[in-house]
Design a protein around this motif. Sequence first.
Motif, PDB file in Angstrom:
ATOM      1  N   GLU A 247       0.820  -1.211   0.000  1.00 20.47           N
ATOM      2  CA  GLU A 247       0.000   0.000   0.000  1.00 20.47           C
ATOM      3  C   GLU A 247       0.855   1.263   0.000  1.00 20.47           C
ATOM      4  OE1 GLU A 247      -4.042  -1.606   2.233  1.00 20.47           O
ATOM      5  OE2 GLU A 247      -2.702  -0.203   3.281  1.00 20.47           O
ATOM      6  N   ASN A 248       2.002   1.214   0.675  1.00 21.95           N
ATOM      7  CA  ASN A 248       2.861   2.379   0.750  1.00 21.95           C
ATOM      8  C   ASN A 248       3.456   2.720  -0.607  1.00 21.95           C
ATOM      9  OD1 ASN A 248       5.678   3.679   1.222  1.00 21.95           O
ATOM     10  ND2 ASN A 248       4.541   4.053   3.132  1.00 21.95           N
ATOM     11  N   GLY A 249       3.884   1.696  -1.323  1.00 20.89           N
ATOM     12  CA  GLY A 249       4.356   1.879  -2.689  1.00 20.89           C
ATOM     13  C   GLY A 249       5.704   2.533  -2.858  1.00 20.89           C
ATOM     14  N   LYS A 250       6.478   2.668  -1.785  1.00 23.63           N
ATOM     15  CA  LYS A 250       7.784   3.299  -1.920  1.00 23.63           C
ATOM     16  C   LYS A 250       8.766   2.388  -2.653  1.00 23.63           C
ATOM     17  CE  LYS A 250       7.859   6.503   1.977  1.00 23.63           C
ATOM     18  NZ  LYS A 250       8.581   6.911   3.211  1.00 23.63           N
ATOM     19  N   ASN A 251       9.592   3.012  -3.478  1.00 25.00           N
ATOM     20  CA  ASN A 251      10.687   2.305  -4.159  1.00 25.00           C
ATOM     21  C   ASN A 251      10.233   1.166  -5.066  1.00 25.00           C
ATOM     22  OD1 ASN A 251      12.645   3.895  -2.864  1.00 25.00           O
ATOM     23  ND2 ASN A 251      12.615   2.583  -1.077  1.00 25.00           N
ATOM     24  N   ILE A 252       8.991   1.217  -5.564  1.00 23.89           N
ATOM     25  CA  ILE A 252       8.547   0.107  -6.411  1.00 23.89           C
ATOM     26  C   ILE A 252       9.259   0.099  -7.764  1.00 23.89           C
ATOM     27  CG2 ILE A 252       6.286  -0.033  -5.323  1.00 23.89           C
ATOM     28  CD1 ILE A 252       5.104   1.355  -7.753  1.00 23.89           C
ATOM     29  N   ASP A 253       9.893   1.212  -8.121  1.00 21.26           N
ATOM     30  CA  ASP A 253      10.652   1.252  -9.372  1.00 21.26           C
ATOM     31  C   ASP A 253      12.100   0.811  -9.174  1.00 21.26           C
ATOM     32  OD1 ASP A 253       8.491   2.170 -10.856  1.00 21.26           O
ATOM     33  OD2 ASP A 253       8.900   4.249 -10.350  1.00 21.26           O
ATOM     34  N   LYS A 254      12.481   0.592  -7.934  1.00 22.21           N
ATOM     35  CA  LYS A 254      13.850   0.182  -7.655  1.00 22.21           C
ATOM     36  C   LYS A 254      14.083  -1.232  -8.175  1.00 22.21           C
ATOM     37  CE  LYS A 254      17.206   0.081  -3.887  1.00 22.21           C
ATOM     38  NZ  LYS A 254      17.414   0.267  -2.422  1.00 22.21           N
ATOM     39  N   LYS A 255      15.313  -1.534  -8.540  1.00 25.06           N
ATOM     40  CA  LYS A 255      15.635  -2.829  -9.122  1.00 25.06           C
ATOM     41  C   LYS A 255      16.634  -3.576  -8.249  1.00 25.06           C
ATOM     42  CE  LYS A 255      14.830  -1.097 -13.792  1.00 25.06           C
ATOM     43  NZ  LYS A 255      15.419  -0.840 -15.136  1.00 25.06           N
ATOM     44  N   VAL A 256      16.612  -4.891  -8.356  1.00 22.97           N
ATOM     45  CA  VAL A 256      17.556  -5.746  -7.645  1.00 22.97           C
ATOM     46  C   VAL A 256      18.205  -6.686  -8.651  1.00 22.97           C
ATOM     47  CG1 VAL A 256      15.761  -7.422  -7.077  1.00 22.97           C
ATOM     48  CG2 VAL A 256      17.861  -7.353  -5.737  1.00 22.97           C
ATOM     49  N   VAL A 257      19.506  -6.900  -8.478  1.00 26.23           N
ATOM     50  CA  VAL A 257      20.273  -7.725  -9.416  1.00 26.23           C
ATOM     51  C   VAL A 257      20.705  -9.012  -8.715  1.00 26.23           C
ATOM     52  CG1 VAL A 257      22.345  -7.850 -10.858  1.00 26.23           C
ATOM     53  CG2 VAL A 257      21.096  -5.682 -10.629  1.00 26.23           C
ATOM     54  N   ALA A 258      20.540 -10.132  -9.401  1.00 27.82           N
ATOM     55  CA  ALA A 258      20.945 -11.422  -8.854  1.00 27.82           C
ATOM     56  C   ALA A 258      21.585 -12.260  -9.950  1.00 27.82           C
ATOM     57  CB  ALA A 258      19.744 -12.149  -8.249  1.00 27.82           C
ATOM     58  N   TYR A 259      22.333 -13.262  -9.527  1.00 29.39           N
ATOM     59  CA  TYR A 259      23.038 -14.136 -10.473  1.00 29.39           C
ATOM     60  C   TYR A 259      22.203 -15.383 -10.763  1.00 29.39           C
ATOM     61  CZ  TYR A 259      26.672 -17.198 -12.389  1.00 29.39           C
ATOM     62  OH  TYR A 259      27.395 -18.049 -13.187  1.00 29.39           O
ATOM     63  N   LEU A 260      22.024 -15.696 -12.028  1.00 29.24           N
ATOM     64  CA  LEU A 260      21.288 -16.884 -12.457  1.00 29.24           C
ATOM     65  C   LEU A 260      22.215 -17.738 -13.312  1.00 29.24           C
ATOM     66  CD1 LEU A 260      18.633 -18.498 -12.738  1.00 29.24           C
ATOM     67  CD2 LEU A 260      18.080 -17.068 -14.709  1.00 29.24           C
TER      68      LEU A 260
ATOM     69  N   LEU B  47      -6.337   2.431  -4.153  1.00 31.80           N
ATOM     70  CA  LEU B  47      -6.253   2.397  -5.617  1.00 31.80           C
ATOM     71  C   LEU B  47      -6.143   3.794  -6.224  1.00 31.80           C
ATOM     72  CD1 LEU B  47      -8.895  -0.387  -6.396  1.00 31.80           C
ATOM     73  CD2 LEU B  47      -6.409  -0.568  -6.601  1.00 31.80           C
ATOM     74  N   LYS B  48      -6.599   4.806  -5.495  1.00 35.34           N
ATOM     75  CA  LYS B  48      -6.543   6.180  -5.997  1.00 35.34           C
ATOM     76  C   LYS B  48      -5.150   6.783  -5.851  1.00 35.34           C
ATOM     77  CE  LYS B  48     -11.396   7.158  -4.939  1.00 35.34           C
ATOM     78  NZ  LYS B  48     -12.326   7.923  -4.047  1.00 35.34           N
ATOM     79  N   LYS B  49      -4.289   6.138  -5.061  1.00 36.57           N
ATOM     80  CA  LYS B  49      -2.944   6.653  -4.843  1.00 36.57           C
ATOM     81  C   LYS B  49      -2.121   6.556  -6.119  1.00 36.57           C
ATOM     82  CE  LYS B  49      -0.647   5.598  -1.225  1.00 36.57           C
ATOM     83  NZ  LYS B  49       0.028   4.866  -0.139  1.00 36.57           N
ATOM     84  N   GLY B  50      -1.046   7.297  -6.158  1.00 36.54           N
ATOM     85  CA  GLY B  50      -0.187   7.286  -7.335  1.00 36.54           C
ATOM     86  C   GLY B  50       0.555   5.983  -7.485  1.00 36.54           C
ATOM     87  N   LYS B  51       1.596   5.790  -6.687  1.00 40.97           N
ATOM     88  CA  LYS B  51       2.420   4.590  -6.803  1.00 40.97           C
ATOM     89  C   LYS B  51       2.076   3.605  -5.690  1.00 40.97           C
ATOM     90  CE  LYS B  51       6.501   6.161  -9.303  1.00 40.97           C
ATOM     91  NZ  LYS B  51       7.982   6.200  -9.302  1.00 40.97           N
ATOM     92  N   ILE B  52       1.603   2.454  -6.074  1.00 39.75           N
ATOM     93  CA  ILE B  52       1.347   1.355  -5.162  1.00 39.75           C
ATOM     94  C   ILE B  52       1.825   0.076  -5.831  1.00 39.75           C
ATOM     95  CG2 ILE B  52      -0.590   2.348  -3.872  1.00 39.75           C
ATOM     96  CD1 ILE B  52      -2.496   1.007  -5.799  1.00 39.75           C
TER      97      ILE B  52
END
Length: 321
Positions: free
Chosen positions: A85-98, A261-266
């Motif tokens: 619901e807070n939606g902070k940092n949802i555009d942030k990315k994480v890198v892992a080894y596959l 749902l009316k919030k910007g980033k969730i």
Amino acid sequence: MKKFLFCFYMILLSLVAFGINTDEYALLLEKAEQTPAIVFDKEEFSWDKYPAEVKKQFFDGVKAQCELNKVSPSESIPLLFDFVENGKNIDKKVVAYLERYGYYTNYFFEGIYKQIRNQNGISCGYSGLGNLAFPWLTKKNRGKDFNEYEIQYFWWVYDRQHLPKIWQTWYHCWQEENSRSVPRRYVLERMISDVLCLGFYSFPYLAESLANDKSLENVADALRPYACFSIKGDFQTWWEENQNNYSFQEAKGWAHAQNILKKGKIAISQSAKENMPIWHELAENYYAGNENRYWYFFLSDKEEISEEDITEATCKAIEDK
């Protein structure tokens, strides 16, 4: 068989809730999501064949996931949905080894839903059609169906308030089948499978009904192989000792969901945002009536029932009248 170890990560957030230091919790989630996916059962395995940081990330990630697994659902699940619901940092990315592919990148919110999926108890596969928890979804609305990731927030914030009716419907059918002179094996097996999809959300109802109905011991027995629950011995005794780990606040309801749902980033997928009002309308209309769409009501009364008979009854159940 090749075994892949995948662990999942969570978004950073600095709050203290439900007795959890969320800074530390978020750090564990980040390390877990960065866990490399390694193939171990191959000849001459050696960490020397991997980049130096991969070994460290692997063991740090496994350790982090073990620590996350120690947090009870009553603490972790509300916190995870607060992150959604807070939606902070949802555009942030994480890198892992596959292994065999090198490094890959995921969005943090994908890690949120992986963690929720692993901990939230409810299960519906790649579609809710025919699922005990979602009798309001029919073939007509198939375009509005969902997978286990998309439905999690809707279930948490609204749909789980219908659990008493969901259990009542299932348990009525369970009693009907067990009242037969010879209960039908395939029917009981499928009904147990259905109720297991409710995970720990069914536990309070199961514990209460077990006191007077020992046929439900078969359901409790089916739960014991699930390591995530660690059910040992008598289910009711176990429940009395562990129920606080599965104690949740009431669903906040549809009005709260609308505000979110009316919030910007969730951290909710676009398809879920668009379909959630439709899911709500379908559920409200279904539970306001007296209709029952559980497949058992469409099953033949004959003494011998096959898996094909149950499939046919399920298809009838999800047809629109």
